[in-house]
Design an enzyme around this catalytic site. Structure first.
Site, short mmCIF file in Angstrom:
data_model
loop_
_atom_site.label_atom_id
_atom_site.label_comp_id
_atom_site.label_asym_id
_atom_site.label_seq_id
_atom_site.Cartn_x
_atom_site.Cartn_y
_atom_site.Cartn_z
CG ASP A 65 -2.06 0.89 1.08
OD1 ASP A 65 -2.53 1.02 -0.05
OD2 ASP A 65 -2.50 1.47 2.08
CB ALA A 66 4.35 2.02 0.86
#
Lengths: 135, 75
Positions: free
Chosen positions: B56-57
């Site tokens: 998700d970064a």
């Protein structure tokens, strides 16, 4: 007929995910402190806002993702992960909108640099959580 | 100016789509692994959390840049 199990919250002891959140908070504060000393406090405030816009959705994600633990609650666990992810995205968008509408940062560059730095802390997670004492 | 909004919309929807696909795969593997080895449930959940964060970064940074386009570049 299968009865639904009562929802039992997770045990208070959680793995070292809080270490990750503490490091993210540390990155935010250190960036803001460096900017305060080196340049201007308005830049530091922008960095602080960016860091918090990155940190708060992660706090929600960590709390929601570990609401259920153990193999007995695997369906609730997965559902909780999905909701955590959706909530994280929505919270990030809401925080961005709120910050930009209500108090726009003086330096959008430092705002996004700190936000990106906080997100990049996730790349250290295997090292942070894998250290002794994290479980 | 409309192109900026279209670009931001594509970035946000792309981030949501990619994260959704990744989470679907990740959640499926977690269900499968936990069903096979229930005693490893806690460890698997922690590893899923790590992978979810890594997954998700970059999309989150994309969402941030999209917000930058909407509020700073176009605003």
């Amino acid at each position: 007929m299968q009865q639904s199990r009562p929802a039992i919250p997770a045990a208070p002891k959680r793995p070292g995910i809080y270490r990750l959140l503490v490091v993210q908070l540390g990155v935010t504060l250190v960036t803001a402190a460096l900017l305060t000393f080196e340049t201007d406090s308005s830049l530091a405030l922008s960095a602080l806002k960016g860091g918090l816009a990155g940190l708060l959705p992660n706090v929600y994600f960590a709390w929601r993702a570990f609401l259920y633990r153990g193999a007995r609650f695997q369906r609730q666990m997965i559902r909780s992960f999905y909701r955590a992810q959706v909530g994280k995205h929505l919270l990030a968008i809401l925080l961005f909108t709120g910050i930009f509408v209500m108090s726009p940062p003086q330096s959008p560059q430092w705002f996004f640099v700190t936000f990106a730095l906080v997100q990049c802390v996730y790349w250290l997670t295997p090292w942070l959580i894998g250290r002794p004492g994290s479980h | 100016m409309e192109l900026v909004y279209i670009a931001a919309a594509i970035m946000i929807s792309g981030a949501a789509l990619a994260t959704g696909i990744g989470f679907g795969l990740l959640g499926g593997k977690l269900l499968d692994s936990t069903a096979r080895q229930p005693e490893l449930g806690d460890q698997l959940q922690t590893k899923t959390f790590i992978m979810a964060g890594l997954l998700d970064a970059v999309p989150m940074i994309g969402v941030g840049i999209a917000m930058y386009l909407i509020f700073v570049v176009a605003g």
